[in-house]
Write an enzyme that holds these catalytic residues in place. Sequence first.
Site, PDB file in Angstrom:
ATOM      1  CG  ASP A 225      -1.750   1.245   1.351  1.00  0.00           C
ATOM      2  OD1 ASP A 225      -2.048   1.856   0.305  1.00  0.00           O
ATOM      3  OD2 ASP A 225      -2.104   1.632   2.483  1.00  0.00           O
TER       4      ASP A 225
ATOM      5  CD  GLU B 212      -5.016   0.782  -1.597  1.00  0.00           C
ATOM      6  OE1 GLU B 212      -5.591   1.849  -1.357  1.00  0.00           O
ATOM      7  OE2 GLU B 212      -4.817  -0.100  -0.728  1.00  0.00           O
TER       8      GLU B 212
ATOM      9  CG  ASP C  10      -0.724   3.195   6.713  1.00  0.00           C
ATOM     10  OD1 ASP C  10      -1.117   3.764   5.685  1.00  0.00           O
ATOM     11  OD2 ASP C  10      -0.808   3.683   7.845  1.00  0.00           O
TER      12      ASP C  10
END
Length: 199
Positions: free
Chosen positions: A16, A76, A149
Site C-alpha cells: 500500500d 494498491e 497501513d
Amino acid sequence: MIEQANHKERIILGIDPGTSVMGYGLVLEKGPKIELISLGVVKMDKIDDHMLKLQRIFEKTVALIDNYKPDCLAIEAPFYGKNIQVMLKLGRAQGVCMAAALSRNVVITEYAPRKIKQSITGNGSATKEQVSAMLQTILKFNETPEFLDATDGLAVAVCHSFQKIPVARGGKVTSKKSHSGWEAFVKDNASRVSIAPKK
C-alpha cells in the site's frame, strides 16, 4: 497426492504505497491456503525531502524483494481524491515501488482500493479496521499492527491470492468467473470461517 502436486507454492508481496507510511505484507500461497509471512510499515514522516522519500521507498521495496524472493507484487492503485497534489505524490510512490519490482523482474498486478476491500470483506466500502479484523480471521494472527497501513499492504497480497482460484477442491474447474475472491475462500475454507448472525 496428485492434487497436492498440482498446487504450486508462491510468495506474494502486497504494498500500500504512501509518502508518509508505506504498508506491506507477504503471504505464502499453498494451493487454496494462504499463510502470513510478514507485515509491517516503512515510516517516512520524518523525511522532509520528497525525493529522499521516494529513494527510501525504492530501497525498502528492493530489500523486501531480495529478502523474501516474492513471485509477484500486488500493489494498491492511487484513488482519485479532491487534492491533486496528494494524488500525484501517491502516484509517484506507486511508480517507485513498481520500478523496484521491475528491476528484479517481479510480475506486478494493480488493484483499486474498492476491489481490495470487496475481496477481503465482501464490502467495497469497508473501513480499514474492518479489513484488518477480517485479515486476522483469515490468516489467524492475533497481533494488532501499530499502523493499519500494514494490514492495508497485507490486504493487497491476500486480494491477489483470491483472484487466482480457477480450480476448486477435487480438481474441478469452476465455471463461474464472476465469483469474488471472498466467496471462493469461504467455499474452500468453510471450517475456518464463521458468519455472525444478522441483528
